[in-house]
Design a protein around this motif. Structure first.
Motif, short mmCIF file in Angstrom:
data_model
loop_
_atom_site.label_atom_id
_atom_site.label_comp_id
_atom_site.label_asym_id
_atom_site.label_seq_id
_atom_site.Cartn_x
_atom_site.Cartn_y
_atom_site.Cartn_z
N ASP A 215 44.22 50.83 45.19
CA ASP A 215 43.16 50.13 45.91
C ASP A 215 41.78 50.52 45.44
OD1 ASP A 215 44.81 48.59 47.60
OD2 ASP A 215 45.14 50.32 48.92
N GLY A 216 41.73 51.25 44.33
CA GLY A 216 40.43 51.66 43.79
C GLY A 216 40.12 53.11 44.07
N VAL A 217 38.85 53.46 43.96
CA VAL A 217 38.44 54.85 44.17
C VAL A 217 38.69 55.23 45.63
CG1 VAL A 217 36.04 54.30 44.78
CG2 VAL A 217 36.60 56.50 43.70
N ARG A 218 39.06 56.50 45.84
CA ARG A 218 39.33 57.00 47.19
C ARG A 218 38.04 57.47 47.84
NH1 ARG A 218 44.20 61.17 47.07
NH2 ARG A 218 43.27 61.49 49.15
N PRO A 219 37.59 56.83 48.91
CA PRO A 219 36.32 57.21 49.54
C PRO A 219 36.28 58.66 50.02
CG PRO A 219 37.01 55.04 50.30
CD PRO A 219 38.16 55.61 49.53
N ASP A 220 37.43 59.20 50.49
CA ASP A 220 37.44 60.59 50.96
C ASP A 220 37.14 61.55 49.82
OD1 ASP A 220 39.90 59.86 49.80
OD2 ASP A 220 41.00 61.39 50.91
N THR A 239 35.56 45.51 40.47
CA THR A 239 36.28 44.26 40.28
C THR A 239 36.92 44.20 38.90
OG1 THR A 239 34.74 43.15 41.78
CG2 THR A 239 36.09 41.74 40.38
N TYR A 240 38.27 44.18 38.86
CA TYR A 240 39.04 44.13 37.61
C TYR A 240 38.67 45.32 36.72
CZ TYR A 240 39.05 39.37 39.45
OH TYR A 240 39.11 38.26 40.28
N GLN A 241 38.78 46.49 37.27
CA GLN A 241 38.31 47.72 36.63
C GLN A 241 38.91 47.92 35.25
OE1 GLN A 241 39.94 50.90 36.05
NE2 GLN A 241 38.38 52.45 36.44
N ASN A 242 38.10 48.40 34.36
CA ASN A 242 38.52 48.73 33.00
C ASN A 242 38.71 50.24 32.91
OD1 ASN A 242 38.86 49.02 30.23
ND2 ASN A 242 36.77 48.47 29.70
N PRO A 243 39.97 50.73 32.73
CA PRO A 243 41.11 50.03 32.16
C PRO A 243 42.20 49.59 33.15
CG PRO A 243 41.50 52.36 32.04
CD PRO A 243 40.16 52.20 32.70
N SER A 249 39.50 47.60 47.33
CA SER A 249 39.87 46.89 48.55
C SER A 249 38.65 46.63 49.43
CB SER A 249 40.92 47.69 49.32
OG SER A 249 40.36 48.90 49.81
N THR A 250 38.78 45.66 50.33
CA THR A 250 37.66 45.26 51.18
C THR A 250 37.14 46.41 52.01
OG1 THR A 250 38.53 43.00 51.28
CG2 THR A 250 36.93 43.64 52.96
N PRO A 283 36.14 38.51 43.87
CA PRO A 283 35.55 39.19 45.03
C PRO A 283 34.02 39.28 44.94
CG PRO A 283 37.44 40.40 44.20
CD PRO A 283 37.14 39.34 43.19
N ARG A 284 33.39 39.32 46.10
CA ARG A 284 31.94 39.49 46.16
C ARG A 284 31.55 40.86 45.58
NH1 ARG A 284 28.82 37.06 50.25
NH2 ARG A 284 28.04 39.09 50.97
#
Length: 459
Positions: A215-220, A239-243, A249-250, A283-284
């Protein structure tokens, strides 16, 4: 026969001719070359220009073209003093150099020529060149109409908050140097874009990794990293992270901005894939929901259009925008107006929307073709997630694999891939490869490349 193939044949012939001549000997005249090889004057001019650029020949106006005098090794300049003068500051791009001719490129970060909107680009450039002010100095922030288009892409943004740049990499360099002082830490996703790591290190910054999941980077962990390092900047690709190809997530989008705001830090949002969705939706940006100037946003037309359309945008609010404008004036004053005008013409034409829709379908089909080939030929390799946009698949190798050894062996078999360790600012937790599906000439090349990879010993 195409002009390019004819020019290549003539180059080969002229190199053979030069090899038989002595330094200072004169080559046949252009008129003689045209007659002898049945080629156009343009083909001859291009071939001679290429040889001249390589130092093989020298041209003397009104006299002819002559074989260059070859400099003896003993006469080569001594630049050893530069090693001492440059000291220990190195800019590491991790480049292996261009692969051999005929290599199938799964390491490319740009669209193959067949996927580029070349006709629309040519038409846009022609229209731009006819503008009466095409060669006037452009405003340092960029021409107003182009800034307005980028503002509309990013959400509720004023054109006055947009600065046109010479592509995404230029934006990264300006942002890293403008926002953070040399020697300071900068938080980055792990894995992340190697070009960002190189730009950060070239600016004298210390990249600090923050782990990601599906879901991407972990905020904690992001909050912990801010607290431990005192960093004032987090670089990310939501959005569509490289690599890895994930989409933040929202819920995490809101949390990431809140964590950075609480730390008194900026978020540098790299939205390089705004036009690289594999569907009709994207995504926005984080910037669209930020009102306090926490997010500094960058995007570019280079990836979805063509490598030489070096046009991008930086968007920011408040004093940080003034800082970035100051860096721009020190760097290059402004982006060439004809290129800005061409980008404006392209984005304003119906051809651009058609290109984006066609590209989405082609990228989706290529992604599926590459994934299917991997499943059939390399069952021990695992695609971490099927991306909904972008140009790459992020592949996990079997336990004990050496990603660099795999990349080196693949290169010897005529396939260029990106070793995963380049994408980590510190030690990688596992072996990965990034495999691109947009830089090959055809989808069939993807299957051929994977068959070649299946013969590589991953250990």
């Amino acid at each position: 026969m195409t002009e390019s193939s004819t020019s290549g044949d003539l180059l080969t012939t002229l190199r053979e001719t030069v090899a038989r001549l002595a330094p200072g000997d004169r080559l046949p005249s252009s008129r003689e070359l045209i007659r002898r090889h049945n080629v156009s004057p343009v083909t001859v001019s291009r071939a001679i220009a290429q040889l001249s650029a390589e130092g093989v020949v020298v041209t003397r106006p009104g006299s002819g073209t002559y074989v260059s005098v070859r400099t003896r090794a003993a006469d080569a300049p001594d630049t050893g003093w530069q090693t001492v003068a440059l000291a220990d500051r190195a800019v590491d791009t991790g480049s292996l150099g261009p692969p051999p001719e005929g290599t199938i490129a799964l390491d490319g970060g740009y669209l193959h020529r067949s996927l580029q909107p070349t006709r629309a680009l040519a038409a846009a450039l022609a229209r731009a060149a006819r503008r009466p002010d095409a060669w006037d100095r452009a405003p340092s922030n960029g021409i107003a109409a182009l800034r307005a288009i980028f503002a509309g892409m990013a959400g509720e943004v004023s054109p006055d908050e947009v600065m046109i740049t010479a592509g995404g990499q230029s934006s990264l360099s300006m942002a890293f140097r403008g926002i953070v002082a040399p020697g300071a830490p900068v938080l980055v996703e792990s894995p992340t874009y190697p070009g960002a790591l190189a730009a950060a290190r070239a600016a004298g910054l210390r990249p600090v990794p923050v782990p990601v999941d599906g879901d991407g980077v972990r905020p904690d962990l992001l909050a912990d990293a801010f607290a431990m390092t005192g960093a004032r900047l987090f670089y990310c690709q939501p959005t569509y992270q490289n690599p890895a190809g994930f989409v933040l997530s929202t819920d995490r989008r809101r949390q990431v901005v809140e964590v950075a705001r609480a730390a008194g830090a900026f978020v540098l949002e790299d939205d390089f894939a705004r036009f690289l969705s594999h569907s009709s939706t994207t995504p926005r940006p984080l910037l669209a929901d930020d009102r306090d100037g926490t997010v500094v946003y960058l995007t570019s037309l280079t990836k979805p259009a063509a490598p030489s359309l070096r046009i991008g945008a930086l968007i920011a609010r408040g004093p940080v925008l003034e800082r970035l404008r100051a860096v721009r004036l020190v760097d290059d004053f402004f982006v060439a107006r004809p290129l800005q005008e061409a980008a404006l013409e392209l984005l304003s034409s119906p051809a651009w929307d058609r290109h984006v829709r066609t590209l989405a379908t082609e990228l989706r089909d290529r992604r599926q073709a590459l994934a299917a080939a991997i499943a059939a030929e390399l069952p021990d390799w695992s695609i971490t997630a099927m991306p909904a946009g972008g140009l790459h698949l992020w592949v996990s190798l079997p336990a004990g694999a050496d990603c660099q050894a795999v990349a080196d062996a693949a290169r010897q078999r005529g396939v260029a891939v990106s070793a995963g360790r380049r994408f980590f600012p510190t030690e990688p937790p596992a072996a990965h490869l990034r495999l691109g599906f947009a830089a090959t000439a055809t989808r069939a090349d993807l299957a051929t490349a994977v068959r070649q990879l299946s013969s590589v010993d991953p250990t």
